[in-house]
Design an enzyme around this catalytic site. Structure first.
Site, PDB file in Angstrom:
ATOM      1  N   SER A  99       4.958  -1.672   1.013  1.00 43.55           N
ATOM      2  CA  SER A  99       5.415  -0.738  -0.021  1.00 43.55           C
ATOM      3  C   SER A  99       5.325  -1.454  -1.361  1.00 43.55           C
ATOM      4  O   SER A  99       6.165  -2.308  -1.678  1.00 43.55           O
ATOM      5  CB  SER A  99       6.859  -0.297   0.248  1.00 43.55           C
ATOM      6  OG  SER A  99       6.931   0.426   1.452  1.00 43.55           O
TER       7      SER A  99
ATOM      8  N   LYS B 288      13.815  -3.046  -4.453  1.00 43.21           N
ATOM      9  CA  LYS B 288      12.484  -3.218  -5.029  1.00 43.21           C
ATOM     10  C   LYS B 288      11.742  -1.884  -5.128  1.00 43.21           C
ATOM     11  O   LYS B 288      11.107  -1.574  -6.143  1.00 43.21           O
ATOM     12  CB  LYS B 288      11.690  -4.217  -4.181  1.00 43.21           C
ATOM     13  CG  LYS B 288      10.234  -4.389  -4.565  1.00 43.21           C
ATOM     14  CD  LYS B 288       9.299  -3.568  -3.674  1.00 43.21           C
ATOM     15  CE  LYS B 288       9.368  -3.990  -2.228  1.00 43.21           C
ATOM     16  NZ  LYS B 288       8.447  -3.187  -1.370  1.00 43.21           N
TER      17      LYS B 288
ATOM     18  N   LYS C 277       5.398   7.065  -0.770  1.00 41.38           N
ATOM     19  CA  LYS C 277       6.449   6.204  -0.227  1.00 41.38           C
ATOM     20  C   LYS C 277       7.589   6.025  -1.225  1.00 41.38           C
ATOM     21  O   LYS C 277       8.770   6.002  -0.847  1.00 41.38           O
ATOM     22  CB  LYS C 277       5.865   4.832   0.145  1.00 41.38           C
ATOM     23  CG  LYS C 277       6.904   3.820   0.651  1.00 41.38           C
ATOM     24  CD  LYS C 277       7.642   4.310   1.889  1.00 41.38           C
ATOM     25  CE  LYS C 277       8.770   3.361   2.332  1.00 41.38           C
ATOM     26  NZ  LYS C 277       8.278   2.098   2.894  1.00 41.38           N
TER      27      LYS C 277
END
Length: 296
Positions: free
Chosen positions: A95, A238, A170
């Site tokens: 990701s 993150k 995502k």
């Protein structure tokens, strides 16, 4: 049958590679730490470098923590790019940032190879069961060629758009999941502070509009105080940082996402960077001076 390479064999990558192996594929494996014993016992070939993986495999999968990690594995000395020959496919399940994803894809394309960004959702449970949602960015021909392998790891495999769109999808997933975890934490903390048994509240809400996989799994973690990581705060924080950056660039307000991100920052400040993301409740508990296990 295609020979497959897999780089990054941690909580997610290890079981994903194992499911590819169970699908009958030969695996060439590489990790900074130890390649899992189960893969080796199943016949996986351990490679010393990412370049060696790319030289031996037709399709190379990566599952790494962050954007710079992917760039390093792909393009550093003895990286994937040095071992590629035309016609191979690189599939990144990490990701990472959409912008860098498009840049990485362009560099791989220049070598006569295809690139698919294919981040996943479903956590370590989905990785083990082979039931991940896999959201892909790339061209149709490469996706069609890779689909049988992706089906070994996921039950919902979708080509969403061009390179970078898989990563953007995502990010959207992480917004929904992160903000839902925060909402579950607020609700259970409020119920407990009012004198209700959070276990009974959790059971009472099952099957209604408030129910979800997040509510079931992460609500249970909060009640049981089980913050051993399935999904680490470090990584979800993150992802929300990526979301906020994309929102800023596109002029899209993400106020709830900013709040969830700030609460995970508070957890990190309390030493919880490696806690499970359900531990967001600990930041709310600290603010209220009450834990859900306390007497009201």
């Amino acid at each position: 049958m295609s020979k497959l390479g897999f780089i990054g064999l941690g909580i997610m990558g290890g079981p994903m590679a194992l499911n590819l192996q169970k699908g009958g594929y030969e695996i060439f494996a590489c990790d900074l730490k130890k390649v899992p014993d189960a893969l080796i016992e199943g016949g996986a070939v351990v490679c010393a470098t990412a370049r060696e993986v790319a030289e031996k495999a037709d399709i190379i999968f990566t599952m790494l923590p962050n954007t710079p990690d992917v760039g390093k594995v792909l393009f550093s000395e003895n990286g994937v790019a040095e071992g590629l020959t035309p016609g191979k496919i690189v599939i990144d399940h990490s990701s990472i940032a959409p912008k860098e994803t498009r840049e990485y894809a362009a560099k791989i394309n220049e070598l006569g190879c295809e690139y698919i960004d294919a981040p996943v959702s479903g956590g370590d449970v989905g990785a083990q069961a082979g039931t991940l949602a896999i959201m892909c960015g790339g061209n149709q021909d490469a996706f069609d060629r890779a689909k049988p392998m992706l089906d070994c790891m996921g039950q919902n495999v979708t080509l969403v758009g061009a390179n970078g769109i898989g990563q953007m999808t995502k990010i959207c997933n992480q917004i929904i999941v992160g903000n839902t975890i925060e909402a579950v934490a607020e609700a259970l903390l409020l119920a407990a502070r009012a004198g209700a048994d959070p276990r009974k509240v959790h059971a009472a809400l099952a099957g209604g509009w408030a129910d979800s996989l997040v509510f079931q799994n992460h609500g249970k973690r909060m009640i049981e105080r089980n913050f051993e990581p399935g999904g680490r705060i470090e990584l979800h924080r993150k992802d929300l940082n990526l979301a906020l950056a994309e929102g800023y660039a596109l002029g899209v307000p993400l106020p709830n996402t900013a709040t969830t991100h700030a609460l995970w920052n508070a957890c990190v400040g309390a030493g919880g960077i490696a806690w499970d993301h359900s531990a967001i409740i600990k930041a709310l508990e600290a603010m209220s001076g009450f834990e859900i296990g306390d007497e009201a």
